[in-house]
Every structure is written in C-alpha cells, then in structure tokens.
Motif scaffolding. Structure first.
Motif, PDB file in Angstrom:
ATOM      1  N   LYS A  63      26.481  46.012  42.872  1.00  0.00           N
ATOM      2  CA  LYS A  63      27.666  46.281  42.065  1.00  0.00           C
ATOM      3  C   LYS A  63      27.871  45.137  41.085  1.00  0.00           C
ATOM      4  O   LYS A  63      27.846  43.967  41.471  1.00  0.00           O
ATOM      5  CB  LYS A  63      28.901  46.432  42.960  1.00  0.00           C
ATOM      6  CG  LYS A  63      28.802  47.595  43.921  1.00  0.00           C
ATOM      7  CD  LYS A  63      30.036  47.692  44.799  1.00  0.00           C
ATOM      8  CE  LYS A  63      29.936  48.867  45.760  1.00  0.00           C
ATOM      9  NZ  LYS A  63      31.131  48.984  46.626  1.00  0.00           N
ATOM     10  N   LYS A  64      28.075  45.485  39.819  1.00  0.00           N
ATOM     11  CA  LYS A  64      28.215  44.475  38.778  1.00  0.00           C
ATOM     12  C   LYS A  64      29.653  44.373  38.296  1.00  0.00           C
ATOM     13  O   LYS A  64      30.381  45.375  38.259  1.00  0.00           O
ATOM     14  CB  LYS A  64      27.285  44.801  37.604  1.00  0.00           C
ATOM     15  CG  LYS A  64      25.809  44.777  37.973  1.00  0.00           C
ATOM     16  CD  LYS A  64      24.921  45.043  36.769  1.00  0.00           C
ATOM     17  CE  LYS A  64      23.454  44.971  37.140  1.00  0.00           C
ATOM     18  NZ  LYS A  64      22.571  45.227  35.973  1.00  0.00           N
ATOM     19  N   MET A  65      30.037  43.160  37.914  1.00  0.00           N
ATOM     20  CA  MET A  65      31.390  42.931  37.424  1.00  0.00           C
ATOM     21  C   MET A  65      31.356  41.885  36.315  1.00  0.00           C
ATOM     22  O   MET A  65      30.725  40.838  36.464  1.00  0.00           O
ATOM     23  CB  MET A  65      32.286  42.445  38.562  1.00  0.00           C
ATOM     24  CG  MET A  65      33.761  42.570  38.288  1.00  0.00           C
ATOM     25  SD  MET A  65      34.346  44.289  38.162  1.00  0.00           S
ATOM     26  CE  MET A  65      34.009  44.898  39.822  1.00  0.00           C
ATOM     27  N   ALA A  66      31.991  42.207  35.196  1.00  0.00           N
ATOM     28  CA  ALA A  66      32.145  41.242  34.101  1.00  0.00           C
ATOM     29  C   ALA A  66      33.499  40.572  34.242  1.00  0.00           C
ATOM     30  O   ALA A  66      34.495  41.233  34.565  1.00  0.00           O
ATOM     31  CB  ALA A  66      32.033  41.944  32.751  1.00  0.00           C
ATOM     32  N   PHE A 105      47.427  44.944  41.913  1.00  0.00           N
ATOM     33  CA  PHE A 105      46.705  45.892  42.759  1.00  0.00           C
ATOM     34  C   PHE A 105      46.004  45.193  43.913  1.00  0.00           C
ATOM     35  O   PHE A 105      45.051  45.702  44.486  1.00  0.00           O
ATOM     36  CB  PHE A 105      45.708  46.696  41.915  1.00  0.00           C
ATOM     37  CG  PHE A 105      46.378  47.637  40.960  1.00  0.00           C
ATOM     38  CD1 PHE A 105      47.019  48.784  41.402  1.00  0.00           C
ATOM     39  CD2 PHE A 105      46.397  47.359  39.603  1.00  0.00           C
ATOM     40  CE1 PHE A 105      47.655  49.639  40.522  1.00  0.00           C
ATOM     41  CE2 PHE A 105      47.028  48.210  38.707  1.00  0.00           C
ATOM     42  CZ  PHE A 105      47.660  49.357  39.163  1.00  0.00           C
ATOM     43  N   ARG A 106      46.475  43.957  44.222  1.00  0.00           N
ATOM     44  CA  ARG A 106      46.021  43.169  45.364  1.00  0.00           C
ATOM     45  C   ARG A 106      44.577  42.680  45.245  1.00  0.00           C
ATOM     46  O   ARG A 106      43.942  42.364  46.247  1.00  0.00           O
ATOM     47  CB  ARG A 106      46.222  43.934  46.678  1.00  0.00           C
ATOM     48  CG  ARG A 106      47.679  44.240  46.985  1.00  0.00           C
ATOM     49  CD  ARG A 106      47.857  44.834  48.368  1.00  0.00           C
ATOM     50  NE  ARG A 106      49.247  45.188  48.615  1.00  0.00           N
ATOM     51  CZ  ARG A 106      49.682  45.798  49.707  1.00  0.00           C
ATOM     52  NH1 ARG A 106      48.823  46.108  50.674  1.00  0.00           N
ATOM     53  NH2 ARG A 106      50.968  46.084  49.854  1.00  0.00           N
ATOM     54  N   ASP A 107      44.034  42.628  44.046  1.00  0.00           N
ATOM     55  CA  ASP A 107      42.767  41.952  43.821  1.00  0.00           C
ATOM     56  C   ASP A 107      43.061  40.457  43.763  1.00  0.00           C
ATOM     57  O   ASP A 107      44.180  40.048  43.420  1.00  0.00           O
ATOM     58  CB  ASP A 107      42.136  42.413  42.498  1.00  0.00           C
ATOM     59  CG  ASP A 107      42.043  43.927  42.422  1.00  0.00           C
ATOM     60  OD1 ASP A 107      41.305  44.506  43.218  1.00  0.00           O
ATOM     61  OD2 ASP A 107      42.732  44.527  41.568  1.00  0.00           O
ATOM     62  N   MET A 124      37.520  42.421  44.589  1.00  0.00           N
ATOM     63  CA  MET A 124      38.046  43.680  44.067  1.00  0.00           C
ATOM     64  C   MET A 124      37.554  44.821  44.930  1.00  0.00           C
ATOM     65  O   MET A 124      36.365  44.907  45.230  1.00  0.00           O
ATOM     66  CB  MET A 124      37.616  43.891  42.603  1.00  0.00           C
ATOM     67  CG  MET A 124      38.308  42.972  41.620  1.00  0.00           C
ATOM     68  SD  MET A 124      37.728  43.192  39.911  1.00  0.00           S
ATOM     69  CE  MET A 124      38.090  44.925  39.615  1.00  0.00           C
ATOM     70  N   ASN A 125      38.480  45.688  45.330  1.00  0.00           N
ATOM     71  CA  ASN A 125      38.149  46.877  46.109  1.00  0.00           C
ATOM     72  C   ASN A 125      37.335  46.521  47.354  1.00  0.00           C
ATOM     73  O   ASN A 125      36.413  47.237  47.747  1.00  0.00           O
ATOM     74  CB  ASN A 125      37.381  47.881  45.238  1.00  0.00           C
ATOM     75  CG  ASN A 125      37.504  49.299  45.761  1.00  0.00           C
ATOM     76  OD1 ASN A 125      38.457  49.639  46.451  1.00  0.00           O
ATOM     77  ND2 ASN A 125      36.538  50.137  45.417  1.00  0.00           N
ATOM     78  N   GLY A 126      37.658  45.372  47.964  1.00  0.00           N
ATOM     79  CA  GLY A 126      36.994  44.957  49.184  1.00  0.00           C
ATOM     80  C   GLY A 126      35.664  44.257  49.006  1.00  0.00           C
ATOM     81  O   GLY A 126      35.023  43.884  49.990  1.00  0.00           O
ATOM     82  N   VAL A 127      35.237  44.058  47.772  1.00  0.00           N
ATOM     83  CA  VAL A 127      33.964  43.387  47.499  1.00  0.00           C
ATOM     84  C   VAL A 127      34.243  42.030  46.857  1.00  0.00           C
ATOM     85  O   VAL A 127      35.036  41.940  45.919  1.00  0.00           O
ATOM     86  CB  VAL A 127      33.073  44.226  46.558  1.00  0.00           C
ATOM     87  CG1 VAL A 127      31.759  43.502  46.265  1.00  0.00           C
ATOM     88  CG2 VAL A 127      32.805  45.599  47.172  1.00  0.00           C
ATOM     89  N   THR A 128      33.600  40.974  47.357  1.00  0.00           N
ATOM     90  CA  THR A 128      33.793  39.633  46.820  1.00  0.00           C
ATOM     91  C   THR A 128      32.595  39.228  45.975  1.00  0.00           C
ATOM     92  O   THR A 128      31.455  39.296  46.433  1.00  0.00           O
ATOM     93  CB  THR A 128      33.994  38.614  47.953  1.00  0.00           C
ATOM     94  OG1 THR A 128      35.189  38.948  48.675  1.00  0.00           O
ATOM     95  CG2 THR A 128      34.144  37.205  47.395  1.00  0.00           C
TER      96      THR A 128
END
Length: 234
Positions: A63-66, A105-107, A124-128
């Motif tokens: 999973k990718k995140m910018a 949103f609890r991130d 985010m969404n349970g992923v660190t």
C-alpha cells in the motif's frame, strides 16, 4: 632510624593524598558504586526552520501513501493520500521540532525534525507507514480547492508528478456529534464514520502558476492554493 621513619610517614601521607584526589575527581568513580552519577542527558530535538515544506512517498505491505508537511512557525498542516480512495488532513502545532497530531478521522502523524529531513510514522486505516520526508521548494507542495461541497487535494512533487484525492461528502452532521463519537470504539468509528466518506481520484490534469493551481472538480474549473502551515478548514 628516625630519618627512615620520617621518610616512611611522608610517603604514606603522599599516597593518601593522591588517593583522595583520585576519588574526588568524578571520573574514576567505579560504576555502580553509591557515589557514581549518571552522565547528564542531552536533548536531540532540532527546531524547525521558520517556514518549510517536506514530502515523502511511503509504502507498507504493497500500500502506497504520499505525504506532505508544511510548517510555518509553530503551526503545522499535513496531508496524506493514496491517490485513489483514502486521505487524511492534519492540523496542529509543532513543539521543539516534534509533531504529534491526530486527524478528525483518528489517523495519527508523529514525527520529528532531524535538522534536514522529517522522520516519523503515519497511521491510516490501521496501517502504519514509516517515512522520511525531504525538504521541497516551490512549486512542489500541497494544493487544495473546493467547489459545491467537494474538495480536491493534490501533492505535487519536485519532478511535477501528481497524487491527489477528491472528497465528495457522504457524512452527515449527526456523525460528528461529539457525545456520539466518544461512544464509538475504533472498529465502530471506521465503519460508521471514516469509511462513509465518498472519495475518488482527484483530476490529474493540473497547471501551476506561482502558488496557485488550476484543475477541475466534477468537470468545473477550479483554482487551488498552496497549503501552508497555517492553512485550516473544516
């Protein structure tokens, strides 16, 4: 005989004095003895520049995140998105080079300034996602624009590539009554609030001019603005 005795006593006195100096110097005290003292701790925090922007691309389990972070004085604004269906905005403050902010949103975003980069963890969404964000300069940065209840947000990298998400609502005002929110555990909050947002990829056709961006929201042209550490919205 008397001379020998005086010499022996003088030597003993000298040895006693030397031992006293050695014990009182502080550096020869045996570790663990009652008189031993720990070395004073030093702070590793590095203050942020007065105004700066940072950017990172993180990945966890495919999973990718910018991630974008803007700092102006004590004020911090950060944005993270996957470019398709998830995003988080963070508004808060930094203290002595450290950031610890929770989104509505609890991130969570916890990071610190190293003197050159910002290193930390985004959940985010349970992923660190562990990340190291490097400094960037204009026109790279975060941009956002709103139209008719929708908001599009973009992270523009130094090479001109774009990652962005558009928020189209999907949450009622009732979801945000604090008394109700406090009763929801993490799983309930995810299902009943966070995952009810309507999100899609933001328009990838963007034009930059100074600190403004031109793109489209649902087919209509919009003007977006550079996000600074003091940017705030609901």
């Amino acid at each position: 005989m008397r001379k020998f005795t005086r010499t022996l006593l003088a030597g003993a006195a000298a040895m006693l004095a030397l031992g006293t100096v050695a014990c009182s110097g502080g550096t020869s005290t045996q570790a663990g003895s009652p008189s031993a003292t720990a070395a004073p701790s030093t702070s590793t925090a590095t203050p942020f520049p007065q105004s700066a922007r940072y950017m990172a691309d993180a990945e966890k389990d495919g999973k990718k995140m910018a991630i974008g972070i803007s700092v102006d004085g004590d004020s911090v604004t950060a944005y993270a998105c996957n470019g398709t269906d998830d995003e988080a905005w963070f508004f808060g403050n930094q203290s002595a080079g450290s950031i610890d902010i929770t989104s509505k949103f609890r991130d969570t975003l916890a990071a610190s300034f190293t003197g050159s980069d910002v290193t930390g963890a985004l959940t985010m969404n349970g992923v660190t996602y562990d990340f190291t964000a490097a400094p960037v300069s204009a026109p790279a940065g975060m941009y956002t624009a709103a139209l008719d209840g929708a908001r599009a947000s973009w992270i523009i990298r130094p090479d001109g590539s774009v990652t962005g998400v558009q928020f189209n609502g999907g949450i009622s005002g009732r979801d945000f009554e604090q008394a109700e929110l406090q009763q929801l555990n993490a799983a309930q909050f995810q299902a009943q609030v966070r995952n009810k947002r309507k999100l899609q990829q933001a328009d990838q056709t963007v034009k930059l001019s100074g600190n403004t961006l031109t793109s489209r929201i649902n087919g209509s042209e919009v003007t977006g603005h550079l996000v600074t550490g003091t940017t705030r919205f609901g």
